[in-house]
Scaffold this motif. Sequence first.
Motif, PDB file in Angstrom:
ATOM      1  N   ALA A   1      -0.334  -8.145  -4.829  1.00 11.46           N
ATOM      2  CA  ALA A   1      -0.572  -7.940  -6.252  1.00 11.46           C
ATOM      3  C   ALA A   1      -1.811  -8.724  -6.691  1.00 11.46           C
ATOM      4  CB  ALA A   1       0.653  -8.393  -7.050  1.00 11.46           C
TER       5      ALA A   1
ATOM      6  N   ALA B   1      -4.970   4.352  -8.247  1.00  5.24           N
ATOM      7  CA  ALA B   1      -4.242   3.110  -7.955  1.00  5.24           C
ATOM      8  C   ALA B   1      -2.762   3.428  -7.742  1.00  5.24           C
ATOM      9  CB  ALA B   1      -4.436   2.121  -9.106  1.00  5.24           C
ATOM     10  N   PRO B   2      -2.470   4.323  -6.777  1.00  7.19           N
ATOM     11  CA  PRO B   2      -1.089   4.798  -6.639  1.00  7.19           C
ATOM     12  C   PRO B   2      -0.208   3.943  -5.720  1.00  7.19           C
ATOM     13  CG  PRO B   2      -2.511   6.060  -5.186  1.00  7.19           C
ATOM     14  CD  PRO B   2      -3.382   5.033  -5.865  1.00  7.19           C
TER      15      PRO B   2
ATOM     16  N   TYR C   1       5.556  -1.458 -21.105  1.00  5.04           N
ATOM     17  CA  TYR C   1       4.115  -1.201 -21.120  1.00  5.04           C
ATOM     18  C   TYR C   1       3.541  -1.283 -22.542  1.00  5.04           C
ATOM     19  CZ  TYR C   1       3.930   0.673 -16.306  1.00  5.04           C
ATOM     20  OH  TYR C   1       3.940   0.819 -14.944  1.00  5.04           O
TER      21      TYR C   1
ATOM     22  N   ALA D   1      -0.052   2.911 -13.163  1.00  6.93           N
ATOM     23  CA  ALA D   1      -0.081   1.684 -13.969  1.00  6.93           C
ATOM     24  C   ALA D   1       0.719   0.591 -13.282  1.00  6.93           C
ATOM     25  CB  ALA D   1       0.440   1.957 -15.371  1.00  6.93           C
TER      26      ALA D   1
ATOM     27  N   ILE E   1      -2.319   7.365 -16.392  1.00  7.90           N
ATOM     28  CA  ILE E   1      -1.222   8.295 -16.106  1.00  7.90           C
ATOM     29  C   ILE E   1      -0.211   7.593 -15.193  1.00  7.90           C
ATOM     30  CG2 ILE E   1      -0.626  10.570 -15.165  1.00  7.90           C
ATOM     31  CD1 ILE E   1      -3.753  11.150 -15.534  1.00  7.90           C
ATOM     32  N   GLU E   2       1.024   7.521 -15.655  1.00  6.98           N
ATOM     33  CA  GLU E   2       2.060   6.771 -14.922  1.00  6.98           C
ATOM     34  C   GLU E   2       3.421   7.417 -15.210  1.00  6.98           C
ATOM     35  OE1 GLU E   2       2.461   3.874 -12.821  1.00  6.98           O
ATOM     36  OE2 GLU E   2       4.534   4.559 -12.986  1.00  6.98           O
TER      37      GLU E   2
ATOM     38  N   PRO F   1       6.621  -8.516  -6.752  1.00  2.66           N
ATOM     39  CA  PRO F   1       6.707  -9.963  -6.558  1.00  2.66           C
ATOM     40  C   PRO F   1       7.987 -10.505  -7.213  1.00  2.66           C
ATOM     41  CG  PRO F   1       4.456  -9.385  -7.097  1.00  2.66           C
ATOM     42  CD  PRO F   1       5.280  -8.117  -7.206  1.00  2.66           C
TER      43      PRO F   1
ATOM     44  N   SER G   1      10.930  -9.700  -6.268  1.00  2.82           N
ATOM     45  CA  SER G   1      12.087  -8.803  -6.139  1.00  2.82           C
ATOM     46  C   SER G   1      12.980  -9.200  -4.961  1.00  2.82           C
ATOM     47  CB  SER G   1      11.649  -7.336  -6.031  1.00  2.82           C
ATOM     48  OG  SER G   1      10.901  -7.109  -4.863  1.00  2.82           O
ATOM     49  N   ASN G   2      12.417  -9.914  -3.982  1.00  2.00           N
ATOM     50  CA  ASN G   2      13.287 -10.409  -2.903  1.00  2.00           C
ATOM     51  C   ASN G   2      14.305 -11.427  -3.437  1.00  2.00           C
ATOM     52  OD1 ASN G   2      12.325  -8.929  -0.687  1.00  2.00           O
ATOM     53  ND2 ASN G   2      10.617 -10.349  -0.351  1.00  2.00           N
TER      54      ASN G   2
ATOM     55  N   ARG H   1       2.421  -3.066   2.782  1.00  2.00           N
ATOM     56  CA  ARG H   1       2.413  -3.830   1.534  1.00  2.00           C
ATOM     57  C   ARG H   1       3.057  -5.202   1.743  1.00  2.00           C
ATOM     58  NH1 ARG H   1       4.859  -1.112  -3.799  1.00  2.00           N
ATOM     59  NH2 ARG H   1       2.641  -0.765  -4.068  1.00  2.00           N
TER      60      ARG H   1
ATOM     61  N   GLU I   1      10.032 -13.309   3.809  1.00  2.00           N
ATOM     62  CA  GLU I   1      10.612 -13.893   2.594  1.00  2.00           C
ATOM     63  C   GLU I   1      11.978 -13.252   2.342  1.00  2.00           C
ATOM     64  OE1 GLU I   1       9.083 -14.726  -1.888  1.00  2.00           O
ATOM     65  OE2 GLU I   1       9.307 -12.610  -1.429  1.00  2.00           O
TER      66      GLU I   1
ATOM     67  N   VAL J   1      -0.966  10.951  -3.656  1.00  2.00           N
ATOM     68  CA  VAL J   1      -2.005  11.663  -4.396  1.00  2.00           C
ATOM     69  C   VAL J   1      -3.382  11.435  -3.740  1.00  2.00           C
ATOM     70  CG1 VAL J   1      -2.289   9.792  -6.090  1.00  2.00           C
ATOM     71  CG2 VAL J   1      -2.864  12.129  -6.723  1.00  2.00           C
TER      72      VAL J   1
ATOM     73  N   VAL K   1      -5.040   6.646 -12.353  1.00  2.00           N
ATOM     74  CA  VAL K   1      -3.773   7.159 -11.818  1.00  2.00           C
ATOM     75  C   VAL K   1      -2.943   5.979 -11.326  1.00  2.00           C
ATOM     76  CG1 VAL K   1      -2.700   8.705 -10.149  1.00  2.00           C
ATOM     77  CG2 VAL K   1      -4.944   9.275 -11.098  1.00  2.00           C
TER      78      VAL K   1
ATOM     79  N   TRP L   1       2.639 -18.892 -11.057  1.00  2.00           N
ATOM     80  CA  TRP L   1       1.748 -17.825 -10.560  1.00  2.00           C
ATOM     81  C   TRP L   1       2.255 -16.466 -11.063  1.00  2.00           C
ATOM     82  CZ3 TRP L   1       2.926 -13.479  -7.805  1.00  2.00           C
ATOM     83  CH2 TRP L   1       1.842 -12.715  -7.351  1.00  2.00           C
TER      84      TRP L   1
HETATM   85  P1  FAD Z   1       1.852  -0.542  -7.435  1.00  2.00           P
HETATM   86  O1  FAD Z   1       2.050  -1.840  -8.118  1.00  2.00           O
HETATM   87  O2  FAD Z   1       2.933  -0.002  -6.581  1.00  2.00           O
HETATM   88  O3  FAD Z   1       1.493   0.538  -8.536  1.00  2.00           O
HETATM   89  C1  FAD Z   1       1.281   1.885  -8.233  1.00  2.00           C
HETATM   90  C2  FAD Z   1       1.653   2.712  -9.447  1.00  2.00           C
HETATM   91  O4  FAD Z   1       1.147   4.035  -9.296  1.00  2.00           O
HETATM   92  C3  FAD Z   1       3.167   2.844  -9.626  1.00  2.00           C
HETATM   93  O5  FAD Z   1       3.532   2.424 -10.920  1.00  2.00           O
HETATM   94  C4  FAD Z   1       3.435   4.331  -9.397  1.00  2.00           C
HETATM   95  O6  FAD Z   1       4.481   4.840 -10.203  1.00  2.00           O
HETATM   96  C5  FAD Z   1       2.094   4.955  -9.782  1.00  2.00           C
HETATM   97  N1  FAD Z   1       1.827   6.254  -9.138  1.00  2.00           N
HETATM   98  C6  FAD Z   1       1.959   6.579  -7.834  1.00  2.00           C
HETATM   99  N2  FAD Z   1       1.621   7.870  -7.626  1.00  2.00           N
HETATM  100  C7  FAD Z   1       1.263   8.367  -8.825  1.00  2.00           C
HETATM  101  C8  FAD Z   1       0.828   9.663  -9.259  1.00  2.00           C
HETATM  102  N3  FAD Z   1       0.697  10.675  -8.392  1.00  2.00           N
HETATM  103  N4  FAD Z   1       0.534   9.847 -10.573  1.00  2.00           N
HETATM  104  C9  FAD Z   1       0.656   8.822 -11.458  1.00  2.00           C
HETATM  105  N5  FAD Z   1       1.064   7.576 -11.095  1.00  2.00           N
HETATM  106  C10 FAD Z   1       1.373   7.358  -9.804  1.00  2.00           C
HETATM  107  N6  FAD Z   1       2.206  -9.420  -3.999  1.00  2.00           N
HETATM  108  C11 FAD Z   1       1.814 -10.658  -4.386  1.00  2.00           C
HETATM  109  O7  FAD Z   1       0.618 -10.858  -4.723  1.00  2.00           O
HETATM  110  N7  FAD Z   1       2.696 -11.697  -4.421  1.00  2.00           N
HETATM  111  C12 FAD Z   1       4.005 -11.557  -4.092  1.00  2.00           C
HETATM  112  O8  FAD Z   1       4.771 -12.524  -4.153  1.00  2.00           O
HETATM  113  C13 FAD Z   1       4.442 -10.272  -3.670  1.00  2.00           C
HETATM  114  N8  FAD Z   1       5.738 -10.077  -3.307  1.00  2.00           N
HETATM  115  C14 FAD Z   1       6.159  -8.827  -2.919  1.00  2.00           C
HETATM  116  C15 FAD Z   1       7.478  -8.655  -2.524  1.00  2.00           C
HETATM  117  C16 FAD Z   1       7.938  -7.412  -2.129  1.00  2.00           C
HETATM  118  C17 FAD Z   1       9.371  -7.234  -1.703  1.00  2.00           C
HETATM  119  C18 FAD Z   1       7.056  -6.303  -2.135  1.00  2.00           C
HETATM  120  C19 FAD Z   1       7.538  -4.939  -1.735  1.00  2.00           C
HETATM  121  C20 FAD Z   1       5.730  -6.462  -2.508  1.00  2.00           C
HETATM  122  C21 FAD Z   1       5.254  -7.726  -2.889  1.00  2.00           C
HETATM  123  N9  FAD Z   1       3.915  -7.936  -3.243  1.00  2.00           N
HETATM  124  C22 FAD Z   1       3.501  -9.198  -3.634  1.00  2.00           C
HETATM  125  C23 FAD Z   1       2.916  -6.850  -3.097  1.00  2.00           C
HETATM  126  C24 FAD Z   1       2.602  -6.158  -4.414  1.00  2.00           C
HETATM  127  O9  FAD Z   1       3.772  -5.694  -5.028  1.00  2.00           O
HETATM  128  C25 FAD Z   1       1.673  -4.976  -4.180  1.00  2.00           C
HETATM  129  O10 FAD Z   1       0.579  -5.369  -3.364  1.00  2.00           O
HETATM  130  C26 FAD Z   1       1.152  -4.459  -5.518  1.00  2.00           C
HETATM  131  O11 FAD Z   1       2.228  -3.911  -6.256  1.00  2.00           O
HETATM  132  C27 FAD Z   1       0.037  -3.429  -5.330  1.00  2.00           C
HETATM  133  O12 FAD Z   1      -0.384  -2.941  -6.560  1.00  2.00           O
HETATM  134  P2  FAD Z   1      -0.811  -1.413  -6.739  1.00  2.00           P
HETATM  135  O13 FAD Z   1      -1.231  -1.303  -8.163  1.00  2.00           O
HETATM  136  O14 FAD Z   1      -1.722  -1.015  -5.651  1.00  2.00           O
HETATM  137  O15 FAD Z   1       0.546  -0.598  -6.501  1.00  2.00           O
END
Ligand code: FAD
Length: 389
Positions: A298, A104-105, A63, A10, A34-35, A44, A46-47, A160, A167, A254, A8, A379
Amino acid sequence: PLGHIVIVGAGFAGLTAAKYLREWSAGNIKVTIIEPNPQFISCPQSNLVLGGSRTLDDLSFSYALSRKQHDLQWIQDSVTAIDLANKQVTLARGKLHYDRLILAPGVDFDYSRIPGMASPVADIPHAWKAGKQTLQLRQQLEGMPDGGVFVMTIPKAPYRCPPGPYERACQVAHYFKQHKPRSKVIILDSNADITSKKGLFLQSFQGDYQGIIDYHNNSEILQLDIASKTIKTDFETVQASVLNVIPPQLAGKVAQAAGLANVDQHWCEVDFVTYASTLDSHVHVIGDSISAGLPKSAHMATSQAKICAAAIIAVQSGRPPNPLPVFANTCYSFVDDRQAMHVANVYRYDPVKKTMATAEGGGVSTKASVQEGDYAQAWAQNIWADTLT
Ligand code: FAD
């Protein structure tokens, strides 16, 4: 033959798990992902869209390559419920059975903890999930008159990306310095202190951005007036021209709905050897939704995904998982369009405390530099390539 794994989300965590489940099982595990989003947009960097040195297009990826390369079953939809007893997820279009589930939401936002802003407000973007709101916030900054005030509020940790708000402050200040030199950045941090790269950020706040960035710790929102964009804290009342409220955070909706957010009802507790939920051994949780003293990044999300994928393949093959996982985390922050700084650590599984513990070594930059800006770009390109291809 090794089973059907449903993933769950991507994002960084889910997509990486999908890739390595397929690669390391030599295609012997069926993976369905599922995404809802049609494309991947990187938080990363986006700032830097706010600072003006990147566009959202630079951070948006298809994708398609990953889907094709790893022969992933792909469903563009959202999971609305999980039936743990029957090992089924519910989507808008029906139900799907899994042998193991990876959740992994990412994070969700908790507006109930913002006095005066009980739900999202259209012209107060958080921009804490990269996408439309990132562009909206950039447009608001562009539209703001010189002499205006950008106010950003930071929620209580954990949230997060611990260094992310600081930054962001530097990026907005960088833009102001070039284009709106009479404008100010006010940071209202509800935490007692900056917890990541504190000395380095203070160097920037008090150096290049002196007179632009005004940092206030222990500044929780007591009241927010939406119409006037005014915030009252214990110490002062500030009015924003552009207001960026970063809401308090918790595990993706979720995971909460399935009752798996068992730590303070906010985060999911996992076994760090397999990333199985402590409530259900067939549901694994990775990325920002888990509870841990680990930074929500990330880099962490992809490291957890790899350990989880290897553990699932082992368990599904009747072998024990690696009992002592280890991984690294490096986090870069850009202070302007070219200079960055880092913090890096290695984490090892501590079998006594049953958690990932910071190993000896690691460290932070002595100062931000252009050279580290180049490393930060490398990176990002590496993690995008690893996750998306
Ligand atoms: P996400 O990447 O958010 O992925 C979650 C996915 O799940 C999404 O695509 C969403 O659509 C999907 N989803 C949610 N609910 C459902 C559902 N019910 N059904 C199906 N799909 C669903 N990290 C770094 O390492 N380096 C950086 O420089 C950095 N800079 C950042 C700057 C900013 C401004 C922000 C906000 C974050 C930054 N991060 C950085 C942190 C990083 O973005 C997150 O830690 C990372 O995205 C976490 O990954 P994740 O897969 O857990 O979540």
